[in-house]
Design an enzyme around this catalytic site. Sequence first.
Site, PDB file in Angstrom:
ATOM      1  N   PHE A   3       0.898  -1.211   0.073  1.00  0.00           N
ATOM      2  CA  PHE A   3      -0.113  -0.050  -0.122  1.00  0.00           C
ATOM      3  C   PHE A   3       0.840   1.188   0.086  1.00  0.00           C
ATOM      4  CE2 PHE A   3      -2.454   3.219   2.001  1.00  0.00           C
ATOM      5  CZ  PHE A   3      -3.679   3.175   1.736  1.00  0.00           C
ATOM      6  N   ALA A  10       0.877  11.468   5.362  1.00  0.00           N
ATOM      7  CA  ALA A  10       0.532  12.595   4.351  1.00  0.00           C
ATOM      8  C   ALA A  10      -0.744  13.122   4.925  1.00  0.00           C
ATOM      9  CB  ALA A  10       0.415  11.726   2.977  1.00  0.00           C
ATOM     10  N   VAL A 230      17.863  -3.482  33.971  1.00  0.00           N
ATOM     11  CA  VAL A 230      19.090  -4.183  33.538  1.00  0.00           C
ATOM     12  C   VAL A 230      20.430  -3.295  33.495  1.00  0.00           C
ATOM     13  CG1 VAL A 230      20.069  -5.348  31.342  1.00  0.00           C
ATOM     14  CG2 VAL A 230      17.573  -5.936  32.136  1.00  0.00           C
ATOM     15  N   GLY A 231      20.174  -2.128  33.473  1.00  0.00           N
ATOM     16  CA  GLY A 231      21.253  -1.008  33.364  1.00  0.00           C
ATOM     17  C   GLY A 231      22.258  -0.982  32.223  1.00  0.00           C
ATOM     18  N   ASP A 255       3.154   3.792  10.072  1.00  0.00           N
ATOM     19  CA  ASP A 255       1.588   3.344   9.880  1.00  0.00           C
ATOM     20  C   ASP A 255       0.544   4.280  10.368  1.00  0.00           C
ATOM     21  OD1 ASP A 255       0.484   0.795   8.821  1.00  0.00           O
ATOM     22  OD2 ASP A 255      -1.032   1.156  10.475  1.00  0.00           O
ATOM     23  N   GLY A 257       1.538   8.012  11.550  1.00  0.00           N
ATOM     24  CA  GLY A 257       2.188   8.546  12.809  1.00  0.00           C
ATOM     25  C   GLY A 257       1.139   9.104  13.743  1.00  0.00           C
TER      26      GLY A 257
END
Length: 287
Positions: A3, A10, A230-231, A255, A257
Amino acid sequence: MAFTEAAGGANFDHPDPRYGVQTFAVRDGDEWVINGRKAYTTNASGWDDDGADIISVVCRIDETKPPAESLAIIVVEKGTPGVTFSGIIDTIGHLATNSPYVDFVDVRVPVENLIGAPGDGLALTKGSFSWTCSSIAAAAVGKMRRAFEIAYDFVSTEKRSGSVPVIDHQNAGYMLADIKTRIEVGRYFAWKAADHFDKTGGLDRELSNMSKIYNSELSVQTVYDAMRLVGVDSYGDRAPLGDIMLDVLCLPIYDGGNMGVRRRHLHEMLRTPGYDPLAAAENRLSV
């Protein structure tokens, strides 16, 4: 099938015909002649870079008229002369798809390749964007789940030079609780949006857009919080959270924004006379 319209947003429905979509199709006898250029045309070049079997091109068939009267979608089949792929936008994440530039130079297709009638392109485009929303919302949930699993495994096994696993510390436990809560909220929202879309015959634009906005933006914060747990290892190749972050950063801006398209569609609904704020909860259309 691809598509072809820029996923960043837009302005399809700008009232001044000088703006908006700049790909045009002119009728010449029993053919449409298409000229223009598209970007962010997901997978338009196909898996083998030889072109998708079908490209649905959003274009205008009368540059003097606004989109409500001139926007159309015309199907271009693989191998049609005049279609070229002039480059690939190298995205930092979301690497499972490609984003080629597609040029249309005097591309001729039969008049019957027009989907619907002239002017139907605006509604068809909005409908196609609504259809993908709950899928993106669900994808965001998947990314959040994986980030949670990585962070949970880390805090459950790592002591980081301490005497107990990181999960025993209250701050880490509370952050995990917040992350898991967000995942469940996002999961139910994606389900509800998909169900509402089905029950309204594919006409829903409210929960669809809301779920895409909410879950995509929620996923960015959630993955970031997993990285905080986790760092610094999450910023390198010792943990896959960095790659997950690169993927989720795409979700709010592709897809359609969230700022350029999705919130605009919701704003349009809110301004419509007769808007019913409770309809979606009852699986009815809000307008």
